[in-house]
Motif scaffolding. Structure first.
Motif, PDB file in Angstrom:
ATOM      1  N   SER A  67       0.822  -1.154  -0.046  1.00 19.94           N
ATOM      2  CA  SER A  67       0.057  -0.182   0.064  1.00 19.94           C
ATOM      3  C   SER A  67       0.921   1.207   0.051  1.00 19.94           C
ATOM      4  CB  SER A  67      -1.057  -0.029   1.178  1.00 19.94           C
ATOM      5  OG  SER A  67      -1.869  -0.976   1.300  1.00 19.94           O
ATOM      6  N   PHE A  68       1.762   1.101   0.744  1.00 20.77           N
ATOM      7  CA  PHE A  68       2.816   2.418   0.893  1.00 20.77           C
ATOM      8  C   PHE A  68       3.600   2.581  -0.512  1.00 20.77           C
ATOM      9  CE2 PHE A  68       7.238   3.910   1.993  1.00 20.77           C
ATOM     10  CZ  PHE A  68       6.815   5.168   2.070  1.00 20.77           C
ATOM     11  N   TYR A  69       4.129   1.580  -1.080  1.00 17.89           N
ATOM     12  CA  TYR A  69       4.802   1.699  -2.160  1.00 17.89           C
ATOM     13  C   TYR A  69       4.166   1.827  -3.531  1.00 17.89           C
ATOM     14  CZ  TYR A  69       8.861   0.695  -5.408  1.00 17.89           C
ATOM     15  OH  TYR A  69       9.510   0.774  -6.381  1.00 17.89           O
ATOM     16  N   TYR A  70       3.134   1.067  -3.685  1.00 16.27           N
ATOM     17  CA  TYR A  70       2.177   1.181  -4.900  1.00 16.27           C
ATOM     18  C   TYR A  70       1.245   2.015  -4.737  1.00 16.27           C
ATOM     19  CZ  TYR A  70       5.090  -2.917  -6.147  1.00 16.27           C
ATOM     20  OH  TYR A  70       6.013  -3.887  -6.656  1.00 16.27           O
ATOM     21  N   GLY A  71       0.560   2.071  -3.603  1.00 15.70           N
ATOM     22  CA  GLY A  71      -0.682   2.795  -3.565  1.00 15.70           C
ATOM     23  C   GLY A  71      -1.846   2.067  -4.183  1.00 15.70           C
ATOM     24  N   ASP A  72      -2.814   2.586  -4.483  1.00 21.99           N
ATOM     25  CA  ASP A  72      -3.929   1.807  -5.114  1.00 21.99           C
ATOM     26  C   ASP A  72      -4.574   2.451  -6.347  1.00 21.99           C
ATOM     27  OD1 ASP A  72      -4.611  -0.441  -3.293  1.00 21.99           O
ATOM     28  OD2 ASP A  72      -5.557   1.048  -1.899  1.00 21.99           O
ATOM     29  N   ALA A  73      -4.856   1.449  -7.289  1.00 24.33           N
ATOM     30  CA  ALA A  73      -5.306   2.056  -8.608  1.00 24.33           C
ATOM     31  C   ALA A  73      -6.548   1.174  -9.073  1.00 24.33           C
ATOM     32  CB  ALA A  73      -4.520   2.031  -9.816  1.00 24.33           C
ATOM     33  N   ASP A  74      -7.698   1.936  -8.969  1.00 29.04           N
ATOM     34  CA  ASP A  74      -9.095   1.148  -9.360  1.00 29.04           C
ATOM     35  C   ASP A  74     -10.011   1.898 -10.003  1.00 29.04           C
ATOM     36  OD1 ASP A  74     -10.900  -0.677  -9.099  1.00 29.04           O
ATOM     37  OD2 ASP A  74     -10.306  -1.501  -7.184  1.00 29.04           O
TER      38      ASP A  74
END
Length: 388
Positions: A67-74
């Motif tokens: 979650s910290f490195y990539y985050g979220d994409a949706d």
């Protein structure tokens, strides 16, 4: 230490413990003070819960740091304008149509498309909106069984445009003038916005040569296309979600999290996956749902991984498999950690320790149960490969 002839999985052989190794000779020796059987029940319980605890911790840490490195994409469900593409007979028999908007599942509205798809697996009902009217559909008890045995495994798919990808030399339209990135906008007299509309138009023009219009660099281009007897153009579709977002078909929401914020976000993902997997497992062990038909073995695990390498996908799948392994190991089957925990809890409550002979028989029974589950799961894979 040892290397098995089949390098799949592993186990810890604890001194003074009756396990799957069935080392009864060592158990016939007088107990040593450092052995497992010489320790208090509460200490043995901690040891037996050690493996699954680490599995849970590993999954939690992966979700936090991913979650910290990539985050979220949706994809935002609110941005989807003209509903979803529905082809699965399991849904169409329930009265669902392409263009229906999925409002909620079990009364819960989801902001993200991936959450919507994931929660459909364990759903009992969902609410649709069509032409401004809402309709709630109750799913049959054997919904998962029907889904698992059908040829179409799709859910509510995104409606995207028909974009030309690769046109192979062997295609009947290799010389038709199609170019990568072309958008099919009209086929014969049918105006086309979405891929599903193109599929329906091609079906109506099987085996024919038809006029078509494609959009190329913002300009309409007229072509003549050959439709095969099975309603195909002989090309590979193209396009990415980012391209479709730029065209306004939906909105991709990007989220980035700070280091400390990632802990709560990761914990939420962990609890959501854990809860969802427990629900799936419950349905699998409920024969009336037919969910057991979807159980798979080694091939099913292999199919989880994407065709192209992605570190983000790798870590996500690793976290899920870690949760799955922990939950399965907690099942009260004698050969698993959960079986040992069950007997230890009995000992702590009753004050009586099961005899070594009983534990030997229990381990044998558990081993055969596990063997049967492995045969069943991989047998399902083979059956599906032969029949689909």
């Amino acid at each position: 230490y040892g290397i098995g002839w089949l390098p799949l999985g592993g186990y810890v052989k604890i001194a003074g413990m009756i396990d799957e190794s069935m080392d009864t000779e060592a158990m016939n020796q007088p107990p040593k003070p450092w052995e497992f059987r010489s320790k208090p029940a509460w200490q043995r319980l901690i040891i037996m819960l050690g493996g699954v605890t680490v599995n849970f911790i590993v999954a939690l840490l992966i979700y936090i740091f991913a979650s910290f490195y990539y985050g979220d994409a949706d994809i935002s469900t609110a941005s989807i304008k003209d509903g979803y593409w529905v082809t699965n007979p399991v849904f169409t028999e329930l009265g669902v149509q392409t263009g229906d908007n999925l409002v909620s599942i079990d009364g819960v509205a989801y902001e993200n498309y991936s959450d919507l798809r994931r929660n459909m697996i364990t759903a009992e009902s969902f609410t649709l909106e069509r032409d401004g009217q809402s309709k709630t559909i109750e799913l049959p008890v054997d919904f998962l069984g029907k889904l698992s045995t059908g040829e179409d495994l799709s859910f509510f798919e995104l409606r995207v445009p028909f974009m030309v990808g690769n046109v192979p030399d062997s295609s009947q339209n290799a010389q038709a003038g199609l170019e990568k990135g072309d958008l099919l906008k009209r086929l014969d007299q049918t105006e086309i916005t979405y891929f599903d509309e193109a599929v329906a138009a091609l079906e109506q023009n099987k085996g024919q040569e038809v006029p078509a219009v494609v959009l190329r660099d913002g300009r309409p281009v007229e072509l003549t296309l050959n439709v095969s007897e099975d309603g195909k153009l002989g090309i590979f579709p193209g396009g990415t979600y980012n391209q479709f977002e730029e065209m306004g078909f939906f909105e991709i929401v990007q989220k980035k999290y700070g280091f400390f914020e990632s802990f709560s976000v990761g914990a939420k993902k962990f609890s959501s996956q854990l809860g969802g997997y427990w629900l799936q497992l419950k349905k699998i062990f409920t024969p009336s749902t037919g969910a057991y038909k979807g159980v798979g073995g080694f091939k099913a695990i292999f199919d989880i991984f994407p065709d192209t390498w992605s570190w983000q996908q790798f870590w996500s799948i690793t976290a899920f498999l870690s949760i799955m392994l922990a939950v399965l190991n907690l099942l009260p089957i004698p050969a698993l950690d959960g079986g040992h925990v069950m007997f230890l809890l009995y000992e702590m409550v009753s004050g009586r320790k099961p005899s070594d002979k009983f534990m030997e028989y229990a381990q044998m029974a558990g081993f055969f149960i596990l063997l049967a589950l492995i045969v069943f799961a991989n047998g399902n894979d083979i059956y599906k490969a032969l029949t689909k």
